[in-house]
Design a protein around this motif. Sequence first.
Motif, PDB file in Angstrom:
ATOM      1  N   ALA A 158       0.737  -0.922   0.045  1.00 27.71           N
ATOM      2  CA  ALA A 158       0.208   0.001  -0.096  1.00 27.71           C
ATOM      3  C   ALA A 158       0.741   1.267  -0.134  1.00 27.71           C
ATOM      4  O   ALA A 158       0.678   2.184  -0.669  1.00 27.71           O
ATOM      5  N   GLU A 159       2.001   1.410   0.819  1.00 30.70           N
ATOM      6  CA  GLU A 159       2.666   2.376   0.828  1.00 30.70           C
ATOM      7  C   GLU A 159       3.544   2.483  -0.337  1.00 30.70           C
ATOM      8  O   GLU A 159       3.505   3.563  -1.036  1.00 30.70           O
ATOM      9  N   THR A 160       4.115   1.440  -1.153  1.00 27.23           N
ATOM     10  CA  THR A 160       4.804   1.620  -2.392  1.00 27.23           C
ATOM     11  C   THR A 160       3.779   2.089  -3.309  1.00 27.23           C
ATOM     12  O   THR A 160       4.387   2.881  -4.160  1.00 27.23           O
ATOM     13  N   ALA A 161       2.615   1.564  -3.519  1.00 32.03           N
ATOM     14  CA  ALA A 161       1.768   1.933  -4.701  1.00 32.03           C
ATOM     15  C   ALA A 161       1.025   3.344  -4.224  1.00 32.03           C
ATOM     16  O   ALA A 161       0.418   3.623  -5.055  1.00 32.03           O
ATOM     17  N   GLY A 162       1.150   3.879  -3.457  1.00 38.03           N
ATOM     18  CA  GLY A 162       0.621   5.248  -2.859  1.00 38.03           C
ATOM     19  C   GLY A 162      -0.860   4.947  -2.814  1.00 38.03           C
ATOM     20  O   GLY A 162      -1.674   5.989  -2.737  1.00 38.03           O
ATOM     21  N   SER A 163      -1.320   3.706  -2.015  1.00 35.64           N
ATOM     22  CA  SER A 163      -2.606   3.505  -1.837  1.00 35.64           C
ATOM     23  C   SER A 163      -3.516   4.415  -0.958  1.00 35.64           C
ATOM     24  O   SER A 163      -2.873   4.777  -0.066  1.00 35.64           O
ATOM     25  N   ASP A 164      -4.605   4.943  -1.344  1.00 35.73           N
ATOM     26  CA  ASP A 164      -5.296   5.752  -0.420  1.00 35.73           C
ATOM     27  C   ASP A 164      -6.311   5.150   0.165  1.00 35.73           C
ATOM     28  O   ASP A 164      -6.847   5.560   1.338  1.00 35.73           O
ATOM     29  N   LEU A 165      -6.666   3.673   0.225  1.00 36.48           N
ATOM     30  CA  LEU A 165      -7.540   2.872   0.489  1.00 36.48           C
ATOM     31  C   LEU A 165      -7.068   1.529   0.525  1.00 36.48           C
ATOM     32  O   LEU A 165      -6.716   1.028  -0.563  1.00 36.48           O
ATOM     33  N   ILE A 166      -7.385   0.629   1.537  1.00 36.35           N
ATOM     34  CA  ILE A 166      -7.153  -0.816   1.686  1.00 36.35           C
ATOM     35  C   ILE A 166      -8.339  -1.618   1.648  1.00 36.35           C
ATOM     36  O   ILE A 166      -9.104  -1.369   2.553  1.00 36.35           O
ATOM     37  N   VAL A 167      -8.578  -2.543   0.734  1.00 37.35           N
ATOM     38  CA  VAL A 167      -9.730  -3.209   0.919  1.00 37.35           C
ATOM     39  C   VAL A 167      -9.466  -4.675   1.290  1.00 37.35           C
ATOM     40  O   VAL A 167      -8.645  -5.326   0.669  1.00 37.35           O
ATOM     41  N   ILE A 168      -9.943  -5.201   2.253  1.00 36.83           N
ATOM     42  CA  ILE A 168      -9.379  -6.619   2.854  1.00 36.83           C
ATOM     43  C   ILE A 168     -10.720  -7.383   3.452  1.00 36.83           C
ATOM     44  O   ILE A 168     -11.759  -6.545   3.873  1.00 36.83           O
ATOM     45  N   GLY A 169     -10.825  -8.687   3.274  1.00 39.66           N
ATOM     46  CA  GLY A 169     -11.860  -9.519   3.750  1.00 39.66           C
ATOM     47  C   GLY A 169     -11.453  -9.765   5.271  1.00 39.66           C
ATOM     48  O   GLY A 169     -10.482  -9.916   5.715  1.00 39.66           O
ATOM     49  N   ALA A 170     -12.763 -10.042   6.028  1.00 39.75           N
ATOM     50  CA  ALA A 170     -12.548 -10.598   7.348  1.00 39.75           C
ATOM     51  C   ALA A 170     -12.479 -11.835   7.511  1.00 39.75           C
ATOM     52  O   ALA A 170     -13.527 -12.688   7.384  1.00 39.75           O
ATOM     53  N   HIS A 171     -11.359 -12.576   7.158  1.00 38.33           N
ATOM     54  CA  HIS A 171     -11.199 -14.100   6.992  1.00 38.33           C
ATOM     55  C   HIS A 171     -10.910 -14.742   8.520  1.00 38.33           C
ATOM     56  O   HIS A 171     -10.402 -13.999   9.286  1.00 38.33           O
ATOM     57  N   LYS A 172     -11.522 -15.969   8.463  1.00 41.72           N
ATOM     58  CA  LYS A 172     -10.857 -16.885   9.669  1.00 41.72           C
ATOM     59  C   LYS A 172     -10.898 -16.028  11.082  1.00 41.72           C
ATOM     60  O   LYS A 172      -9.789 -16.103  11.741  1.00 41.72           O
ATOM     61  N   PRO A 173     -12.045 -15.608  11.473  1.00 41.66           N
ATOM     62  CA  PRO A 173     -12.045 -14.995  12.667  1.00 41.66           C
ATOM     63  C   PRO A 173     -11.835 -15.664  13.894  1.00 41.66           C
ATOM     64  O   PRO A 173     -12.269 -16.807  13.856  1.00 41.66           O
TER      65      PRO A 173
END
Length: 143
Positions: free
Chosen positions: A102-117
């Motif tokens: 995310a830092e390298t790509a200059g991402s403004d938003l990270i989207v992630i799934g809530a897996h294996k809670p």
Amino acid sequence: MTKSVLCAVDISNGDSDIPVLRRAAQLADLDGAQLDVVTVLPDFGETWVSGFFDTGFHEKAVKDAHDHLVGLCASALGEERNASVRHVVATGTAYQEILKTAETAGSDLIVIGAHKPDLKDYLLGPNASRVVRHSAVSVYVVR
């Protein structure tokens, strides 16, 4: 205004990350943002475990993971949309590599799934919870 969205998926989860990919694409499309998709392979590196694998194993694993990632994105988003997606295969600890990408790509938003809670993670998977805690940018968690 969002310029870059990073979607983190686990290719070992089969098709369970398709809703995560679709939500990330929707969010990116709202602002005409670049969509990057990352998956992370474990790092066997210099540990004694690496001695059990043939020479070139890591390179083959990265290539296979990339091919699988591209296929997963194509099935979730369609070939045309997938053509503009940047596909990233990282190696290391999942949450650290997601944050680094995310830092390298200059991402403004990270989207992630809530897996294996796990109860100790308050119904959020361990990698997702670490990304949320340590991210310098907004994180959208898909349940």
